[in-house]
Motif scaffolding. Structure first.
Motif, PDB file in Angstrom:
ATOM      1  N   ALA A  36       0.756  -1.319   0.047  1.00  0.00           N
ATOM      2  CA  ALA A  36       0.099   0.038  -0.029  1.00  0.00           C
ATOM      3  C   ALA A  36       0.882   1.309   0.010  1.00  0.00           C
ATOM      4  O   ALA A  36       1.909   1.328   0.541  1.00  0.00           O
ATOM      5  N   ILE A  37       0.366   2.330  -0.632  1.00  0.00           N
ATOM      6  CA  ILE A  37       1.012   3.458  -0.730  1.00  0.00           C
ATOM      7  C   ILE A  37       0.315   4.710  -0.824  1.00  0.00           C
ATOM      8  O   ILE A  37      -1.114   4.359  -0.998  1.00  0.00           O
ATOM      9  N   SER A  38       0.595   5.798  -0.682  1.00  0.00           N
ATOM     10  CA  SER A  38      -0.177   6.993  -0.614  1.00  0.00           C
ATOM     11  C   SER A  38      -0.307   7.814  -2.032  1.00  0.00           C
ATOM     12  O   SER A  38       0.329   7.149  -2.783  1.00  0.00           O
ATOM     13  N   SER A  44       6.036   7.847  -8.555  1.00  0.00           N
ATOM     14  CA  SER A  44       7.784   7.228  -8.389  1.00  0.00           C
ATOM     15  C   SER A  44       7.485   5.779  -8.477  1.00  0.00           C
ATOM     16  O   SER A  44       8.412   5.299  -8.937  1.00  0.00           O
ATOM     17  N   THR A  45       6.667   5.536  -7.693  1.00  0.00           N
ATOM     18  CA  THR A  45       6.414   3.814  -7.545  1.00  0.00           C
ATOM     19  C   THR A  45       6.529   3.162  -9.126  1.00  0.00           C
ATOM     20  O   THR A  45       6.975   2.223  -9.482  1.00  0.00           O
ATOM     21  N   ALA A  50       7.434  -2.746 -11.307  1.00  0.00           N
ATOM     22  CA  ALA A  50       6.542  -3.234 -12.420  1.00  0.00           C
ATOM     23  C   ALA A  50       5.096  -3.502 -11.576  1.00  0.00           C
ATOM     24  O   ALA A  50       5.465  -4.222 -10.468  1.00  0.00           O
ATOM     25  N   VAL A  51       3.880  -2.934 -11.792  1.00  0.00           N
ATOM     26  CA  VAL A  51       2.786  -3.685 -11.055  1.00  0.00           C
ATOM     27  C   VAL A  51       1.800  -4.351 -12.044  1.00  0.00           C
ATOM     28  O   VAL A  51       1.650  -3.937 -13.192  1.00  0.00           O
ATOM     29  N   ASP A  52       1.097  -5.488 -11.676  1.00  0.00           N
ATOM     30  CA  ASP A  52       0.028  -5.875 -12.281  1.00  0.00           C
ATOM     31  C   ASP A  52      -1.263  -5.375 -12.139  1.00  0.00           C
ATOM     32  O   ASP A  52      -2.066  -5.675 -13.071  1.00  0.00           O
ATOM     33  N   VAL A  53      -1.401  -4.718 -11.059  1.00  0.00           N
ATOM     34  CA  VAL A  53      -2.774  -4.392 -10.805  1.00  0.00           C
ATOM     35  C   VAL A  53      -2.934  -3.258  -9.808  1.00  0.00           C
ATOM     36  O   VAL A  53      -1.964  -2.928  -8.800  1.00  0.00           O
ATOM     37  N   LEU A  54      -3.583  -2.100 -10.109  1.00  0.00           N
ATOM     38  CA  LEU A  54      -3.657  -0.929  -8.963  1.00  0.00           C
ATOM     39  C   LEU A  54      -5.103  -0.770  -8.559  1.00  0.00           C
ATOM     40  O   LEU A  54      -5.914  -0.577  -9.183  1.00  0.00           O
ATOM     41  N   LEU A  55      -5.290  -1.005  -7.231  1.00  0.00           N
ATOM     42  CA  LEU A  55      -6.473  -0.779  -6.736  1.00  0.00           C
ATOM     43  C   LEU A  55      -6.579   0.312  -5.569  1.00  0.00           C
ATOM     44  O   LEU A  55      -5.707   0.576  -5.053  1.00  0.00           O
ATOM     45  N   LEU A  56      -7.471   1.157  -5.974  1.00  0.00           N
ATOM     46  CA  LEU A  56      -7.849   2.325  -5.037  1.00  0.00           C
ATOM     47  C   LEU A  56      -8.677   2.114  -4.013  1.00  0.00           C
ATOM     48  O   LEU A  56      -9.804   1.464  -4.216  1.00  0.00           O
TER      49      LEU A  56
END
Length: 103
Positions: A36-38, A44-45, A50-56
Motif C-alpha cells: 500500500a502507498i499514498s 515514483s512507484t 512493475a505492477v500487475d494491478v492498481l487498486l484504489l
C-alpha cells in the motif's frame, strides 16, 4: 509473482487490508507482493516498479479516471476496491478482485 498495489490517501488505512490479502495469498500458495502507498507516491512507484494491478481505496475513487489516462501506456488494470469488502477488511475478496483484473 503478482505485484498488487493499493492506493489510499496516506497508505495507512490499507495496511491492515494488505496484511489480510497476504494471508489469503499464502493460503492459496500464491506468490504475490502486495503493498500500500499514498496517492502522492504513485508516480515514483510506477517509474521504478512493475505492477500487475492498481487498486484504489474507496476514499480515493475520484483518482480512477485520471490514473487511467495518465498510465494508459502501462496497461495496468485500475479499479476501485469494493466499499463493503474494504470496510470489512475482507482480504480474500479484495485479493480475488485483484486476480480477476490481472486475468
Amino acid at each position: 509473482m503478482k505485484n498488487i498495489m493499493l492506493v489510499c490517501v496516506a497508505g495507512m488505512s490499507t495496511s491492515l487490508l494488505v496484511t489480510k490479502m497476504q494471508k489469503a495469498a499464502e493460503s492459496k500458495n500464491l506468490e504475490a507482493e502486495i503493498f500500500a502507498i499514498s496517492e502522492s507516491e504513485v508516480d515514483s512507484t510506477l517509474q521504478s516498479k512493475a505492477v500487475d494491478v492498481l487498486l484504489l481505496g474507496p476514499q480515493v475513487r475520484y483518482l480512477k479516471g485520471s490514473y487511467e489516462t495518465k498510465y494508459k501506456d502501462k496497461n495496468i488494470p485500475i479499479e476501485v476496491i469494493n466499499m463493503t469488502d474494504y470496510g470489512m477488511m475482507n482480504g480474500e475478496k479484495v485479493l480475488t478482485q485483484a486476480l480477476n483484473l490481472i486475468g
